[in-house]
Scaffold this active site. Structure first.
Site, PDB file in Angstrom:
ATOM      1  N   TYR A 130      -9.233  14.997  -5.110  1.00 55.03           N
ATOM      2  CA  TYR A 130      -8.392  14.530  -6.220  1.00 55.03           C
ATOM      3  C   TYR A 130      -7.672  15.707  -6.882  1.00 55.03           C
ATOM      4  O   TYR A 130      -6.467  15.642  -7.140  1.00 55.03           O
ATOM      5  CB  TYR A 130      -9.284  13.802  -7.231  1.00 55.03           C
ATOM      6  N   ASN A 183       2.804   6.059  -9.737  1.00 51.57           N
ATOM      7  CA  ASN A 183       1.635   6.128 -10.609  1.00 51.57           C
ATOM      8  C   ASN A 183       0.345   5.652  -9.939  1.00 51.57           C
ATOM      9  O   ASN A 183      -0.747   5.988 -10.389  1.00 51.57           O
ATOM     10  CB  ASN A 183       1.943   5.284 -11.871  1.00 51.57           C
ATOM     11  N   ASP A 228       0.877  -1.172   0.000  1.00 53.60           N
ATOM     12  CA  ASP A 228       0.000   0.000   0.000  1.00 53.60           C
ATOM     13  C   ASP A 228       0.917   1.225   0.000  1.00 53.60           C
ATOM     14  O   ASP A 228       1.615   1.482   0.992  1.00 53.60           O
ATOM     15  CB  ASP A 228      -0.895  -0.019   1.238  1.00 53.60           C
ATOM     16  N   VAL A 229       0.915   1.960  -1.102  1.00 53.21           N
ATOM     17  CA  VAL A 229       1.880   3.060  -1.261  1.00 53.21           C
ATOM     18  C   VAL A 229       1.673   4.193  -0.258  1.00 53.21           C
ATOM     19  O   VAL A 229       2.552   5.037  -0.099  1.00 53.21           O
ATOM     20  CB  VAL A 229       1.842   3.638  -2.700  1.00 53.21           C
TER      21      VAL A 229
HETATM   22  N1  LIG Z   1      -7.522   7.040 -16.298  1.00 58.50           N
HETATM   23  C1  LIG Z   1      -7.539   8.370 -16.359  1.00 58.50           C
HETATM   24  O1  LIG Z   1      -8.391   8.960 -17.026  1.00 58.50           O
HETATM   25  C2  LIG Z   1      -6.516   9.156 -15.612  1.00 58.50           C
HETATM   26  C3  LIG Z   1      -6.394  10.532 -15.898  1.00 58.50           C
HETATM   27  C4  LIG Z   1      -5.442  11.304 -15.236  1.00 58.50           C
HETATM   28  C5  LIG Z   1      -4.649  10.696 -14.274  1.00 58.50           C
HETATM   29  N2  LIG Z   1      -4.795   9.364 -13.996  1.00 58.50           N
HETATM   30  C6  LIG Z   1      -3.919   8.798 -12.986  1.00 58.50           C
HETATM   31  O2  LIG Z   1      -3.226   7.702 -13.525  1.00 58.50           O
HETATM   32  C7  LIG Z   1      -2.804   6.841 -12.477  1.00 58.50           C
HETATM   33  C8  LIG Z   1      -3.091   5.410 -12.882  1.00 58.50           C
HETATM   34  O3  LIG Z   1      -4.494   5.236 -12.992  1.00 58.50           O
HETATM   35  P1  LIG Z   1      -5.163   4.318 -14.099  1.00 58.50           P
HETATM   36  O4  LIG Z   1      -6.009   5.190 -14.930  1.00 58.50           O
HETATM   37  O5  LIG Z   1      -4.165   3.452 -14.727  1.00 58.50           O
HETATM   38  O6  LIG Z   1      -6.204   3.498 -13.193  1.00 58.50           O
HETATM   39  P2  LIG Z   1      -6.120   2.074 -12.499  1.00 58.50           P
HETATM   40  O7  LIG Z   1      -7.198   2.067 -11.473  1.00 58.50           O
HETATM   41  O8  LIG Z   1      -6.093   1.001 -13.515  1.00 58.50           O
HETATM   42  O9  LIG Z   1      -4.681   2.095 -11.797  1.00 58.50           O
HETATM   43  C9  LIG Z   1      -4.440   2.532 -10.503  1.00 58.50           C
HETATM   44  C10 LIG Z   1      -3.737   1.400  -9.774  1.00 58.50           C
HETATM   45  O10 LIG Z   1      -3.295   1.879  -8.510  1.00 58.50           O
HETATM   46  C11 LIG Z   1      -3.531   0.844  -7.582  1.00 58.50           C
HETATM   47  N3  LIG Z   1      -3.621   1.423  -6.246  1.00 58.50           N
HETATM   48  C12 LIG Z   1      -4.588   2.227  -5.766  1.00 58.50           C
HETATM   49  N4  LIG Z   1      -4.336   2.545  -4.504  1.00 58.50           N
HETATM   50  C13 LIG Z   1      -3.182   1.922  -4.170  1.00 58.50           C
HETATM   51  C14 LIG Z   1      -2.412   1.876  -2.997  1.00 58.50           C
HETATM   52  N5  LIG Z   1      -2.789   2.521  -1.887  1.00 58.50           N
HETATM   53  N6  LIG Z   1      -1.269   1.159  -2.997  1.00 58.50           N
HETATM   54  C15 LIG Z   1      -0.881   0.488  -4.099  1.00 58.50           C
HETATM   55  N7  LIG Z   1      -1.579   0.485  -5.248  1.00 58.50           N
HETATM   56  C16 LIG Z   1      -2.723   1.208  -5.273  1.00 58.50           C
HETATM   57  C17 LIG Z   1      -4.818   0.186  -8.014  1.00 58.50           C
HETATM   58  O11 LIG Z   1      -4.944  -1.124  -7.483  1.00 58.50           O
HETATM   59  C18 LIG Z   1      -4.653   0.205  -9.522  1.00 58.50           C
HETATM   60  O12 LIG Z   1      -4.000  -0.979  -9.966  1.00 58.50           O
HETATM   61  C19 LIG Z   1      -3.544   7.315 -11.227  1.00 58.50           C
HETATM   62  O13 LIG Z   1      -2.650   8.072 -10.424  1.00 58.50           O
HETATM   63  C20 LIG Z   1      -4.633   8.210 -11.778  1.00 58.50           C
HETATM   64  O14 LIG Z   1      -5.048   9.192 -10.881  1.00 58.50           O
HETATM   65  C21 LIG Z   1      -5.686   8.582 -14.650  1.00 58.50           C
END
Ligand SMILES: NC(=O)c1ccc[n+]([C@@H]2O[C@H](COP(=O)([O-])OP(=O)(O)OC[C@H]3O[C@@H](n4cnc5c(N)ncnc54)[C@H](O)[C@@H]3O)[C@@H](O)[C@H]2O)c1
Length: 251
Positions: A154, A89, A62-63
């Site tokens: 957020y 990420n 858990d990050v």
């Molecule tokens: N998808 C979008 O539209 C979008 C847009 C802008 C930014 N982001 C950012 O991109 C990043 C990746 O998101 P994504 O879109 O790939 O979604 P995603 O949900 O597939 O990936 C996020 C990952 O983080 C993991 N995670 C969450 N909390 C955690 C914790 N406490 N410890 C360890 N792992 C944890 C989740 O299990 C998941 O695998 C995030 O930071 C998100 O905010 C996404």
């Protein structure tokens, strides 16, 4: 290969952008620590990389927990070598105005999306300095540049990630550590699963000038570039990948 013999940590590596980055980093020659809160997701990505002949390990962590952040850096160094690249990420994307969310929900978002960068970077930086340098990459989002309605925690967390990126860039530049942040717009990942396709298409039609969906692989390619020596003079940068959303008012 742009990342030959590099060691990379990718948080949130079990899905979406993180998984795409793990595959792209491995394809470019890096040994990859796939970090995820879900052990099964981390294992699946690391196994897929190894089945293609790459080198990867899965770390369940858990990050937002200080001990986990330290452990994931130490475990990577012990198994794969000192990390050259840390891609912060992992994230969650809760909705709500400040009068709608609880203090616990605020804390959870700020801890996972922002504090984790502090926790992991401060564990990795001393090792990077001793090894002669490294790269820290963070994922923020366009909502960190301009806030979105109903996304208070957020938007605040991601704005914090952007300026923390700049602080790290300034503070460790002379240690040969570069730090940059990627700001994606809407990316088609599990994070957005709850968004019905019709509403998503209407949203993109209104706000995203370029047609089409941004894929996780598009973000991963930007991460490869920023992690590679091709970007050796780039630090403190905010890299927007949003189909033109931030160019100005489009709707
Ligand atoms: N998808 C979008 O539209 C979008 C847009 C802008 C930014 N982001 C950012 O991109 C990043 C990746 O998101 P994504 O879109 O790939 O979604 P995603 O949900 O597939 O990936 C996020 C990952 O983080 C993991 N995670 C969450 N909390 C955690 C914790 N406490 N410890 C360890 N792992 C944890 C989740 O299990 C998941 O695998 C995030 O930071 C998100 O905010 C996404």
């Amino acid at each position: 290969m742009k990342l030959r013999d590099k060691v990379a940590i990718v948080t949130g590596g079990g899905s979406g952008i993180g998984a795409a980055a793990c595959y792209a980093f491995a394809r470019e020659g890096a040994r990859v620590a796939v970090v995820n809160r879900s052990p099964a997701k981390a294992e699946a990505v690391s196994r897929a990389i190894e089945s293609e002949g790459g080198r990867a390990i899965a770390i369940a962590a858990d990050v937002s927990v200080s001990a986990d952040a330290r452990r994931l850096v130490e475990a990577t160094a012990a198994d794969l070598g000192v990390p050259d690249i840390v891609f912060n990420n992992a994230g969650i994307s809760p909705s709500g105005r400040i009068t709608d969310i609880s203090e616990a929900e605020w804390d959870e978002c700020l801890n996972i999306d922002l504090k984790s960068v502090f926790l992991i970077a401060r564990s990795a930086i001393p090792l990077m300095i001793a090894a002669g340098g490294g790269v820290i990459l963070n994922t923020a989002g366009t909502f960190g540049i301009r806030a979105a309605k109903n996304k208070a925690a957020y938007s605040a967390a991601k704005a914090g990630v952007i300026n923390l990126t700049r602080s790290i860039a300034l503070d460790y530049a002379r240690d040969n550590i570069r730090c940059n942040v990627i700001c994606p717009g809407y990316v088609d990942t599990p994070l957005n699963e709850g968004f019905p396709p019709a509403a998503r298409d209407a949203f993109l039609d209104q706000y995203q000038p370029l047609s089409g969906l941004i894929g996780a692989a598009d973000v991963a390619e930007m991460a490869v570039y920023l992690a590679s020596d091709e970007a050796k003079m780039i630090t403190g940068g905010v890299f927007v990948l949003d189909g033109g959303q931030q160019a100005g008012l489009y709707a």
